[in-house]
Design a protein around this motif. Sequence first.
Motif, short mmCIF file in Angstrom:
data_model
loop_
_atom_site.label_atom_id
_atom_site.label_comp_id
_atom_site.label_asym_id
_atom_site.label_seq_id
_atom_site.Cartn_x
_atom_site.Cartn_y
_atom_site.Cartn_z
N VAL A 207 4.92 9.79 1.69
CA VAL A 207 3.58 9.57 2.25
C VAL A 207 3.29 8.07 2.20
O VAL A 207 3.26 7.49 1.12
CB VAL A 207 2.50 10.34 1.46
N PRO A 208 3.09 7.46 3.38
CA PRO A 208 2.80 6.03 3.39
C PRO A 208 1.35 5.76 2.99
O PRO A 208 0.43 6.24 3.61
CB PRO A 208 3.05 5.64 4.85
N LEU A 209 1.20 5.00 1.95
CA LEU A 209 -0.12 4.59 1.49
C LEU A 209 -0.32 3.12 1.84
O LEU A 209 0.65 2.39 2.06
CB LEU A 209 -0.24 4.77 -0.02
N ASN A 210 -1.57 2.70 1.88
CA ASN A 210 -1.85 1.28 2.04
C ASN A 210 -1.41 0.56 0.77
O ASN A 210 -1.25 1.18 -0.29
CB ASN A 210 -3.35 1.06 2.29
N MET A 211 -1.26 -0.74 0.85
CA MET A 211 -0.79 -1.50 -0.32
C MET A 211 -1.74 -1.39 -1.50
O MET A 211 -1.31 -1.49 -2.64
CB MET A 211 -0.57 -2.97 0.05
N ASP A 212 -3.03 -1.10 -1.26
CA ASP A 212 -3.98 -0.92 -2.37
C ASP A 212 -3.97 0.51 -2.91
O ASP A 212 -4.76 0.85 -3.79
CB ASP A 212 -5.39 -1.33 -1.95
N GLY A 213 -3.09 1.36 -2.38
CA GLY A 213 -2.97 2.74 -2.86
C GLY A 213 -3.83 3.73 -2.12
O GLY A 213 -3.74 4.93 -2.36
N SER A 214 -4.67 3.26 -1.21
CA SER A 214 -5.52 4.18 -0.44
C SER A 214 -4.70 4.86 0.66
O SER A 214 -3.63 4.38 1.03
CB SER A 214 -6.71 3.43 0.15
N GLY B 66 7.87 10.37 10.85
CA GLY B 66 7.38 9.36 11.79
C GLY B 66 6.87 10.04 13.04
O GLY B 66 7.15 11.21 13.29
N LEU B 67 6.12 9.31 13.84
CA LEU B 67 5.55 9.90 15.05
C LEU B 67 6.61 10.25 16.10
O LEU B 67 6.42 11.19 16.86
CB LEU B 67 4.51 8.95 15.65
N ALA B 68 7.72 9.54 16.12
CA ALA B 68 8.78 9.81 17.08
C ALA B 68 9.97 10.53 16.45
O ALA B 68 10.55 11.42 17.06
CB ALA B 68 9.26 8.51 17.72
N SER C 235 -3.45 5.84 4.17
CA SER C 235 -3.39 5.21 5.49
C SER C 235 -3.58 6.28 6.57
O SER C 235 -3.51 7.48 6.29
CB SER C 235 -2.03 4.53 5.68
N GLN C 236 -3.80 5.84 7.80
CA GLN C 236 -3.90 6.78 8.92
C GLN C 236 -2.60 7.57 9.05
O GLN C 236 -2.62 8.78 9.23
CB GLN C 236 -4.21 6.04 10.24
N MET C 237 -1.47 6.90 8.93
CA MET C 237 -0.18 7.59 9.00
C MET C 237 -0.04 8.55 7.82
O MET C 237 0.52 9.63 7.97
CB MET C 237 0.97 6.58 9.04
#
Length: 145
Positions: free
Chosen positions: A66-73, A19-21, A75-77
Amino acid sequence: MTSIDRKRRTGRCLGVDYGLARVGLAVSDPSRVIASPIAVAATEDALYRIRELVDERSITEIVVGVPLNMDGSMSQMGREVISFVAQLRAAVAVPVVTRDERLSTVEAERALNEIDSPARRRNRTKGRVDSAAAAIILQSYLDGV
């Protein structure tokens, strides 16, 4: 690598929820059956703390969510995490693998809500959720899900 190949391997794995923090950390038992939350580190100290844990706990593999978007793409994070993974691979001498971690934090909060009293929920630290999310990511990997 199949889940059968993974189960044949031994040695503790380290799970990482970046995470960022904060960075949540979890570790498996040597036979790779159970993942347990162990700590949280400030993001700026994460590489150092992970290197310490690799030595202290004889870690043989690291699993980073690794956090992905719900469509599997991606994410910025997710791009931030991939950058961290590159730094981690340069910093340690053990394999570093990635794992889709969509909704791991939500799952961690839900699990903690089930076991915590209302008073304990109010006083829960974000670090506790981060390390629980790391354990969920790692357990998913260990189970081959």
